[in-house]
Design an enzyme around this catalytic site. Sequence first.
Site, PDB file in Angstrom:
ATOM      1  N   CYS A  82       0.835  -1.201   0.000  1.00 59.78           N
ATOM      2  CA  CYS A  82       0.000   0.000   0.000  1.00 59.78           C
ATOM      3  C   CYS A  82       0.873   1.256   0.000  1.00 59.78           C
ATOM      4  O   CYS A  82       1.696   1.445   0.907  1.00 59.78           O
ATOM      5  CB  CYS A  82      -0.922   0.017   1.210  1.00 59.78           C
ATOM      6  SG  CYS A  82      -2.002   1.474   1.265  1.00 59.78           S
ATOM      7  N   ASN A 139      -1.442  -3.266 -15.082  1.00 57.41           N
ATOM      8  CA  ASN A 139      -1.655  -3.134 -16.534  1.00 57.41           C
ATOM      9  C   ASN A 139      -2.713  -4.076 -17.096  1.00 57.41           C
ATOM     10  O   ASN A 139      -2.726  -4.321 -18.313  1.00 57.41           O
ATOM     11  CB  ASN A 139      -0.359  -3.361 -17.333  1.00 57.41           C
ATOM     12  CG  ASN A 139       0.739  -2.399 -16.981  1.00 57.41           C
ATOM     13  OD1 ASN A 139       0.520  -1.425 -16.265  1.00 57.41           O
ATOM     14  ND2 ASN A 139       1.945  -2.677 -17.463  1.00 57.41           N
ATOM     15  N   GLU A 160      -8.571  -2.112 -10.202  1.00 59.55           N
ATOM     16  CA  GLU A 160      -9.393  -0.994 -10.666  1.00 59.55           C
ATOM     17  C   GLU A 160     -10.282  -1.370 -11.848  1.00 59.55           C
ATOM     18  O   GLU A 160     -11.449  -0.967 -11.907  1.00 59.55           O
ATOM     19  CB  GLU A 160      -8.484   0.184 -11.052  1.00 59.55           C
ATOM     20  CG  GLU A 160      -7.812   0.864  -9.868  1.00 59.55           C
ATOM     21  CD  GLU A 160      -8.807   1.563  -8.955  1.00 59.55           C
ATOM     22  OE1 GLU A 160      -9.826   2.092  -9.462  1.00 59.55           O
ATOM     23  OE2 GLU A 160      -8.579   1.571  -7.732  1.00 59.55           O
TER      24      GLU A 160
END
Length: 432
Positions: free
Chosen positions: A185, A287, A310
């Site tokens: 993180c 990616n 994401e």
Amino acid sequence: MRFKIPSLPLLSSTTLKSPMAASSLTQTLTLQSDPPQADLDDILCSNQQQEQQQQQQQILSSSDTSPFGLGSPRQCLTEESHIDRAWAHWLKLGRPKLIVAPMVDNSELPFRMLCRKYGAEAAYTPMLHSRIFSENEKYRREEFTTCNEDRPLFVQFCANDPDTLLEAAKRVEPFCDYVDINFGCPQRIARRGYYGAFLMDNLPLVKSLVQKLALNLQVPVSCKIRVFPDLQDTINYAKMLEEAGCSLLAVHGRTRDEKDGKKFRADWNAIKAVKDALRIPVLANGNVRHIDDVQSCLEETGADGVLSAETLLENPALFAGYRTGEWVVGSEGSDKEGKLDQTDLLVDYLKLCERYPVPWRMIRSHVHKMLGDWFRVHPHVREDLNAQSKLTFEFLYNMVDRLKELGIKIPLYMKDSHEDRVPANGLATRNV
């Protein structure tokens, strides 16, 4: 069938009861101090938790209580036996390649189950704070839930104290396939709390955290890291983790300072170098925008699996071969409209939330992520959503109907070669 939690020294767990006669049993364990006054979005999306708190149900295999195939912690494993057992465990799980990455407030049980429906083969929980998890029953109950079908499962903790981490890990080891330590993180909250990627400056502490779990748990330990700017530093770091007892390593191919995934490309060459240097399973992160990226990542890195974060929030059907319109441009006409769109995925997600209650803040976040393109066309619908201080399922289902009645059509796309792999029930099967 109900199971009792085994007695653990200094570690008593809250008991919960299944809210209904469902085909899967739900367990709930939690993390954070009770606020003086709860925000409406922090309330669970169902009042079923009052019944759940009466009986905790344990998931254990019929004959082997340790997912790692051990009857006692691994106090005396040699390096060779550690490597052998790391691979034996990974093979036992079916060598999952398509994996939901850990996302704070976003990789909770209903979302994990949605991604599994559409091709995900394993998943991480959101990052859990080990100290708060150990101390606060409400946090355990609301922040960590699982069910029989939620496997293979990584439960991820952030920590900077080995004893505290072990106490938290002991609470969840019967319910997961790996206890994972977050060393990746990069956010400011991690800097303030001194955990995640900011422990890269204190490798002796990193090593002690891994060793503490590896020597005292019956479930294997995994770690998730970011790369150093210098490749050799990254390889040395990964080797140290393996030697300390890490049984699986997930590598995010960006440095601690490269926080913006759209601005900085993940370094697949660095991931490949780590994979080549280690003897344990290695996962790649970064990616992955659509299923072709998954294939490319596996080929270029040699990794044993791929994590996505994401992109899955916008398109939870990524692993089933679906992609959003922005990744169809320039694809030479090989993509066609699929059989579902993001409103369909949201309805699936809401139904899972009714079955597995979570705080409304998580649901609100997923609604914005999945329907972002729709809201850009009809911003007044988003404004109506934001005006709701207290959400309900009725409002959200009606909102979906309203978007469809407005005539908007934003399909997901799929290559012809992929569509036959997704049957009508949506349960995807993939060969990557």
